[in-house]
Design a protein around this motif. Structure first.
Motif, PDB file in Angstrom:
ATOM      1  N   VAL A   1     -20.782   0.223   0.474  1.00  0.00           N
ATOM      2  CA  VAL A   1     -20.873   0.838   1.805  1.00  0.00           C
ATOM      3  C   VAL A   1     -20.843   2.364   1.639  1.00  0.00           C
ATOM      4  CG1 VAL A   1     -19.726   1.146   4.041  1.00  0.00           C
ATOM      5  CG2 VAL A   1     -19.825  -1.133   3.013  1.00  0.00           C
TER       6      VAL A   1
ATOM      7  N   LEU B   1     -20.450  -5.713   4.878  1.00  0.00           N
ATOM      8  CA  LEU B   1     -19.304  -5.435   5.756  1.00  0.00           C
ATOM      9  C   LEU B   1     -19.473  -6.389   6.932  1.00  0.00           C
ATOM     10  CD1 LEU B   1     -16.846  -3.931   6.770  1.00  0.00           C
ATOM     11  CD2 LEU B   1     -18.291  -1.995   7.365  1.00  0.00           C
TER      12      LEU B   1
ATOM     13  N   ASN C   1     -14.771   7.554   7.115  1.00  0.00           N
ATOM     14  CA  ASN C   1     -13.881   7.841   5.998  1.00  0.00           C
ATOM     15  C   ASN C   1     -14.020   9.349   5.782  1.00  0.00           C
ATOM     16  OD1 ASN C   1     -13.083   8.359   3.284  1.00  0.00           O
ATOM     17  ND2 ASN C   1     -13.372   6.214   2.768  1.00  0.00           N
TER      18      ASN C   1
ATOM     19  N   ASN D   1     -10.778   4.705  11.580  1.00  0.00           N
ATOM     20  CA  ASN D   1     -12.179   4.408  11.923  1.00  0.00           C
ATOM     21  C   ASN D   1     -12.177   3.483  13.137  1.00  0.00           C
ATOM     22  OD1 ASN D   1     -14.712   3.158  12.051  1.00  0.00           O
ATOM     23  ND2 ASN D   1     -15.005   3.152   9.836  1.00  0.00           N
TER      24      ASN D   1
ATOM     25  N   THR E   1      -9.108   7.810   1.900  1.00  0.00           N
ATOM     26  CA  THR E   1      -9.758   7.763   3.226  1.00  0.00           C
ATOM     27  C   THR E   1      -9.506   8.997   4.084  1.00  0.00           C
ATOM     28  OG1 THR E   1      -7.896   6.780   4.437  1.00  0.00           O
ATOM     29  CG2 THR E   1      -9.328   5.250   3.257  1.00  0.00           C
TER      30      THR E   1
ATOM     31  N   THR F   1       0.858  -1.185   0.000  1.00  0.00           N
ATOM     32  CA  THR F   1       0.000   0.000   0.000  1.00  0.00           C
ATOM     33  C   THR F   1       0.890   1.230   0.000  1.00  0.00           C
ATOM     34  OG1 THR F   1      -1.930   1.033   1.051  1.00  0.00           O
ATOM     35  CG2 THR F   1      -0.213   0.243   2.542  1.00  0.00           C
ATOM     36  N   THR F   2       0.291   2.398  -0.139  1.00  0.00           N
ATOM     37  CA  THR F   2       1.084   3.628  -0.093  1.00  0.00           C
ATOM     38  C   THR F   2       0.350   4.676   0.752  1.00  0.00           C
ATOM     39  OG1 THR F   2      -0.001   4.520  -2.049  1.00  0.00           O
ATOM     40  CG2 THR F   2       2.064   3.296  -2.421  1.00  0.00           C
TER      41      THR F   2
ATOM     42  N   ILE G   1      -7.991   1.123   7.157  1.00  0.00           N
ATOM     43  CA  ILE G   1      -9.034   2.057   7.619  1.00  0.00           C
ATOM     44  C   ILE G   1      -9.193   2.070   9.144  1.00  0.00           C
ATOM     45  CG2 ILE G   1     -11.539   2.482   7.577  1.00  0.00           C
ATOM     46  CD1 ILE G   1     -11.629   1.498   4.752  1.00  0.00           C
TER      47      ILE G   1
ATOM     48  N   ILE H   1     -16.414  10.445   3.183  1.00  0.00           N
ATOM     49  CA  ILE H   1     -17.850  10.360   3.506  1.00  0.00           C
ATOM     50  C   ILE H   1     -18.275  11.628   4.261  1.00  0.00           C
ATOM     51  CG2 ILE H   1     -19.600   9.101   4.856  1.00  0.00           C
ATOM     52  CD1 ILE H   1     -18.139   6.492   4.150  1.00  0.00           C
TER      53      ILE H   1
ATOM     54  N   HIS I   1     -19.953   9.784  12.616  1.00  0.00           N
ATOM     55  CA  HIS I   1     -19.064   8.630  12.797  1.00  0.00           C
ATOM     56  C   HIS I   1     -17.906   8.778  11.819  1.00  0.00           C
ATOM     57  CE1 HIS I   1     -17.323   4.755  12.517  1.00  0.00           C
ATOM     58  NE2 HIS I   1     -17.889   4.486  11.355  1.00  0.00           N
TER      59      HIS I   1
ATOM     60  N   PHE J   1     -23.264   5.545  10.660  1.00  0.00           N
ATOM     61  CA  PHE J   1     -23.702   4.532   9.695  1.00  0.00           C
ATOM     62  C   PHE J   1     -22.656   3.447   9.670  1.00  0.00           C
ATOM     63  CE2 PHE J   1     -23.466   2.452   5.627  1.00  0.00           C
ATOM     64  CZ  PHE J   1     -24.787   2.180   5.325  1.00  0.00           C
TER      65      PHE J   1
ATOM     66  N   ARG K   1      -5.861  -5.360   2.552  1.00  0.00           N
ATOM     67  CA  ARG K   1      -5.464  -3.940   2.654  1.00  0.00           C
ATOM     68  C   ARG K   1      -6.613  -2.954   2.496  1.00  0.00           C
ATOM     69  NH1 ARG K   1      -2.267  -3.081  -3.149  1.00  0.00           N
ATOM     70  NH2 ARG K   1      -4.026  -3.697  -4.458  1.00  0.00           N
ATOM     71  N   ASN K   2      -7.649  -3.306   1.722  1.00  0.00           N
ATOM     72  CA  ASN K   2      -8.741  -2.330   1.528  1.00  0.00           C
ATOM     73  C   ASN K   2      -9.507  -2.074   2.834  1.00  0.00           C
ATOM     74  OD1 ASN K   2      -9.967  -4.944   1.434  1.00  0.00           O
ATOM     75  ND2 ASN K   2     -11.791  -4.030   0.535  1.00  0.00           N
TER      76      ASN K   2
HETATM   77  N1  ACO Z   1      -3.548   0.327  -0.878  1.00  0.00           N
HETATM   78  C1  ACO Z   1      -3.353   0.341  -2.193  1.00  0.00           C
HETATM   79  N2  ACO Z   1      -4.264  -0.115  -3.067  1.00  0.00           N
HETATM   80  C2  ACO Z   1      -5.424  -0.575  -2.584  1.00  0.00           C
HETATM   81  C3  ACO Z   1      -5.689  -0.609  -1.208  1.00  0.00           C
HETATM   82  C4  ACO Z   1      -4.697  -0.137  -0.341  1.00  0.00           C
HETATM   83  N3  ACO Z   1      -4.851  -0.112   0.986  1.00  0.00           N
HETATM   84  N4  ACO Z   1      -6.924  -1.128  -1.028  1.00  0.00           N
HETATM   85  C5  ACO Z   1      -7.415  -1.411  -2.239  1.00  0.00           C
HETATM   86  N5  ACO Z   1      -6.493  -1.084  -3.187  1.00  0.00           N
HETATM   87  C6  ACO Z   1      -6.602  -1.216  -4.622  1.00  0.00           C
HETATM   88  C7  ACO Z   1      -7.518  -2.345  -5.024  1.00  0.00           C
HETATM   89  O1  ACO Z   1      -6.815  -3.573  -5.082  1.00  0.00           O
HETATM   90  C8  ACO Z   1      -7.977  -1.902  -6.389  1.00  0.00           C
HETATM   91  O2  ACO Z   1      -6.961  -2.184  -7.326  1.00  0.00           O
HETATM   92  P1  ACO Z   1      -7.327  -2.655  -8.834  1.00  0.00           P
HETATM   93  O3  ACO Z   1      -8.081  -1.493  -9.403  1.00  0.00           O
HETATM   94  O4  ACO Z   1      -5.996  -2.866  -9.441  1.00  0.00           O
HETATM   95  O5  ACO Z   1      -8.157  -3.864  -8.669  1.00  0.00           O
HETATM   96  C9  ACO Z   1      -8.062  -0.391  -6.256  1.00  0.00           C
HETATM   97  O6  ACO Z   1      -7.215  -0.044  -5.134  1.00  0.00           O
HETATM   98  C10 ACO Z   1      -9.449   0.111  -5.996  1.00  0.00           C
HETATM   99  O7  ACO Z   1     -10.019  -0.737  -4.972  1.00  0.00           O
HETATM  100  P2  ACO Z   1     -11.404  -0.496  -4.359  1.00  0.00           P
HETATM  101  O8  ACO Z   1     -11.641  -1.457  -3.260  1.00  0.00           O
HETATM  102  O9  ACO Z   1     -12.396  -0.442  -5.506  1.00  0.00           O
HETATM  103  O10 ACO Z   1     -11.137   0.903  -3.744  1.00  0.00           O
HETATM  104  P3  ACO Z   1     -12.138   2.097  -3.576  1.00  0.00           P
HETATM  105  O11 ACO Z   1     -11.800   3.140  -4.537  1.00  0.00           O
HETATM  106  O12 ACO Z   1     -13.542   1.632  -3.466  1.00  0.00           O
HETATM  107  O13 ACO Z   1     -11.669   2.577  -2.147  1.00  0.00           O
HETATM  108  C11 ACO Z   1     -12.386   2.376   0.091  1.00  0.00           C
HETATM  109  C12 ACO Z   1     -11.736   1.685  -1.068  1.00  0.00           C
HETATM  110  C13 ACO Z   1     -11.495   3.517   0.551  1.00  0.00           C
HETATM  111  C14 ACO Z   1     -12.561   1.404   1.231  1.00  0.00           C
HETATM  112  C15 ACO Z   1     -13.732   2.921  -0.383  1.00  0.00           C
HETATM  113  O14 ACO Z   1     -14.486   1.919  -1.015  1.00  0.00           O
HETATM  114  C16 ACO Z   1     -14.540   3.486   0.694  1.00  0.00           C
HETATM  115  O15 ACO Z   1     -14.229   4.525   1.233  1.00  0.00           O
HETATM  116  N6  ACO Z   1     -15.628   2.851   1.031  1.00  0.00           N
HETATM  117  C17 ACO Z   1     -16.476   3.272   2.136  1.00  0.00           C
HETATM  118  C18 ACO Z   1     -16.365   2.302   3.142  1.00  0.00           C
HETATM  119  C19 ACO Z   1     -15.798   2.814   4.405  1.00  0.00           C
HETATM  120  O16 ACO Z   1     -15.417   3.923   4.592  1.00  0.00           O
HETATM  121  N7  ACO Z   1     -15.810   1.912   5.283  1.00  0.00           N
HETATM  122  C20 ACO Z   1     -15.393   2.215   6.571  1.00  0.00           C
HETATM  123  C21 ACO Z   1     -15.977   1.257   7.466  1.00  0.00           C
HETATM  124  S1  ACO Z   1     -17.702   1.198   7.301  1.00  0.00           S
HETATM  125  C22 ACO Z   1     -18.244   2.441   8.109  1.00  0.00           C
HETATM  126  O17 ACO Z   1     -17.685   2.788   9.100  1.00  0.00           O
HETATM  127  C23 ACO Z   1     -19.332   3.125   7.491  1.00  0.00           C
END
Ligand code: ACO
Length: 329
Positions: A224, A195, A259, A286, A38, A29-30, A160, A262, A256, A316, A155-156
């Protein structure tokens, strides 16, 4: 009928801070990816030689009691909100009761993930209004760090979440128009697996063979996100409408800390100014049920929650569950 108000707040963060750069060393990750998607720069991870979900909750509760000028012996009831209790059962509320040394008051655990604290506040509010209790501790506490898949596979989700605890002392007041004005609770179980941690649960056929993909949280992040940005403004407006207010009347919204994107989306949709929305996810990630009480406690400590202010709490999360509370401070 008495109303309930928040008489004291406290929070506790484990000492160890983990930056995005630290995560770069253990998974692919980076810092840039995490900050851009996030808003998170760092989070705290518990030291399991000194921390547990229950004792972090107790530390936050002791601070809240001190800030309320109360003793543990003044507490009538404990509401403990977590998705990460010390044990599968019993829940953490009874541990807090023991750690605070307040035999033999009731302790209730709430399993509503990110909405847990607002649900807990609502339950406390009803107990106070009914006259059953006068002083209730509502605690949100989480240790996520021991339950995350910290490899690239997870990592996704794992970038967080963070660990921490927050607590509020809820008391009865007869002052009209003061305290918790209303609470609003919702759920939609058809999205339970969006989730989720699948195991251990009673639906497991063989409890001795847990697969990694089932014991760690899995999240359909985009779905989500989509639901969160709809439900947050909806439930905030529900609270405002119920009490005859509009978004411009809010002194401080404590969403809450799911992210930062959000929170920013909610702020924009509801035309709120920067000073009307409190965010600290940048420092803590989070922390699920702990995020609202940590944020409220920190905002109060920073002088951003003042007597007479209209404060809105909203959450949420997994379930899906969502909730809001409107408070005249
Ligand atoms: N580091 C680097 N790359 C990553 C990481 C990471 N940590 N995580 C995922 N990626 C990559 C994936 O592999 C994917 O690569 P690909 O395109 O080559 O397949 C790419 O990044 C995009 O992945 P997505 O999972 O589609 O990432 P998205 O843009 O949806 O962002 C995130 C992910 C930040 C979790 C987003 O979906 C989000 O904010 N969702 C809301 C959910 C949230 O905030 N949840 C918190 C808990 S729930 C709550 O409290 C409400």
């Amino acid at each position: 009928m008495p109303n309930s108000y928040i008489a004291g707040l406290g929070h506790y963060l484990p000492e160890r801070m983990v930056t995005n750069k630290d995560l770069e060393k253990i998974m692919d990750t980076t810092d840039e990816w995490i900050v851009e998607r996030t808003g998170i720069n760092s989070r705290h991870w518990a030291d399991m030689s000194v921390d547990s979900t229950s004792n972090m909750g107790t530390r936050a509760a002791l601070k809240a009691l001190k800030n309320a000028n109360l003793e543990a012996s003044d507490v009538d009831f404990i509401i403990f909100c977590t998705l990460s209790p010390d044990y599968s059962f019993p829940g953490g509320g009874v541990m807090v009761q023991e750690q605070l040394g307040i035999d033999t008051i009731g302790a209730l655990d709430i399993r509503n993930q990110c909405s847990g604290f607002v649900y807990g506040l609502s339950v406390a509010d009803q107990f106070i209004k009914s006259g059953m209790y006068k002083t209730i501790l509502v605690i949100g506490s989480e240790i996520h760090s021991t339950g995350l898949d910290k490899t690239t596979r997870g990592r996704n989700v794992s970038v967080i979440f963070g660990d921490g605890a927050g607590a509020a002392v809820i008391r009865a007041t007869d002052k009209p128009g003061h305290g918790v004005l209303s609470t609003h609770l919702h759920s939609q179980g058809k999205y339970a697996e969006e989730l989720v941690v699948l195991e251990p649960g009673s639906s497991s056929l063989n409890r001795t063979e847990y697969l990694p993909e089932k014991i760690y949280p899995i999240m359909n992040g985009s779905n989500v996100f989509k639901h969160a940005v709809t439900r947050f403004p909806e439930v905030i407006m529900e609270a405002l409408n119920k009490n005859g207010y509009s978004p411009s009347d809010i002194n401080l919204l404590i969403p809450h800390q799911a992210n930062l994107r959000i929170s920013q989306f909610i702020q924009k949709t509801m035309h709120l100014r920067d000073d009307q929305v409190f965010n600290n996810i940048m420092k803590y990630g989070n922390t699920t049920a702990a995020s609202v009480p940590i944020a409220l406690s920190e905002a109060w400590q920073e002088g951003k929650v003042k007597e007479g202010d209209l404060i809105c709490l909203a959450a949420f999360g997994s379930g899906f569950t969502w909730a809001s509370a409107l408070i005249r401070w």
